[in-house]
Design a protein around this motif. Structure first.
Motif, PDB file in Angstrom:
ATOM      1  N   GLN A 185      -5.747   2.223 -30.882  1.00 46.50           N
ATOM      2  CA  GLN A 185      -6.990   2.883 -31.267  1.00 46.50           C
ATOM      3  C   GLN A 185      -6.688   3.978 -32.296  1.00 46.50           C
ATOM      4  N   GLY A 192     -11.171   5.478 -26.994  1.00 47.99           N
ATOM      5  CA  GLY A 192     -12.124   5.114 -25.961  1.00 47.99           C
ATOM      6  C   GLY A 192     -13.205   4.150 -26.399  1.00 47.99           C
ATOM      7  N   THR A 193     -13.189   3.763 -27.698  1.00 47.78           N
ATOM      8  CA  THR A 193     -14.258   2.876 -28.178  1.00 47.78           C
ATOM      9  C   THR A 193     -13.732   1.563 -28.737  1.00 47.78           C
ATOM     10  N   ARG A 194     -12.727   1.611 -29.636  1.00 45.59           N
ATOM     11  CA  ARG A 194     -12.263   0.352 -30.213  1.00 45.59           C
ATOM     12  C   ARG A 194     -10.858   0.493 -30.800  1.00 45.59           C
ATOM     13  N   THR A 208     -11.463   6.801 -32.876  1.00 44.75           N
ATOM     14  CA  THR A 208     -12.041   5.664 -32.140  1.00 44.75           C
ATOM     15  C   THR A 208     -11.533   5.614 -30.703  1.00 44.75           C
TER      16      THR A 208
END
Length: 204
Positions: free
Chosen positions: A46, A52-54, A50
């Protein structure tokens, strides 16, 4: 597995792990003799913005062992357009070799007793030798191959070590990417960059 962030949890994960002995994929834990060993895996990473998201890139790692040296080949593939600021390449935890470090055969620098940091002071540093007594770890990064030439490094330190809390828990790194005070490097989705080197463990 992967790097940990206190705020966001894991920032990387490994997948697609394959172990081959003499070219044959091992499907389960086994004990056997082999002339050649190959381990490959993917590490999905990551970005700072980003977490925790992508995931924004994947490192395709392949290591081969001939009984003496672990050869390393890594291809970094970008999963989207990325502004690349800092990326470390080959690295190690030096708990077992925590007495001294040498950069490209230079003077030994102490990494014992909580010495906080050392630096290569050379941009294209290729070899780090970590030692304790007669035990040694040689890490090598090929500066003639791919991004090992430090095309994405805007500082003069191509390698360094840092102690983490306990003096026995430091790490040594090759630095492949550091935009420094300049603009981040613009990488395109689908772009692939590579580096190679080796780890050699020995006693004398």
């Amino acid at each position: 597995s992967g790097n940990e962030s206190a705020e966001a949890g894991p920032s990387g994960r490994s997948d697609n792990i394959v172990v081959k002995a003499d070219g044959k994929t091992l499907a389960q834990t086994t004990t056997q003799y082999a002339d050649a060993l190959e381990v490959s895996w993917d590490t999905y990473v990551q970005g700072l913005n980003t977490l925790g998201t992508r995931e924004i890139l994947v490192e395709h790692h392949t290591m081969t062992f001939d009984g003496v040296t672990w050869q390393v080949q890594t291809d970094i593939e970008f999963l989207e357009d990325v502004e690349w600021r800092i990326h470390y390449g080959m690295q190690c935890v030096y708990g077992v070799w925590n007495n001294s470090i040498q950069y490209d055969g230079g003077q030994a620098q102490s990494i014992a007793g909580g010495n906080a940091a050392t630096e290569s002071n050379t941009k294209k540093c290729e070899t780090m030798l970590l030692s304790k007594g007669t035990d040694h770890l040689e890490m090598y990064l090929d500066s003639t191959y791919g991004i090992g030439d430090r095309r994405y490094l805007n500082t003069d330190d191509g390698a360094f070590s840092v102690a983490y809390g306990d003096a026995n828990n430091g790490k040594a790194y090759f630095c492949l990417v550091n935009a420094g005070s300049g603009s981040d490097f613009s990488m395109e989705k689908g772009q692939v960059v590579s580096y190679r080197g080796h780890y050699r463990f020995y006693s004398e």
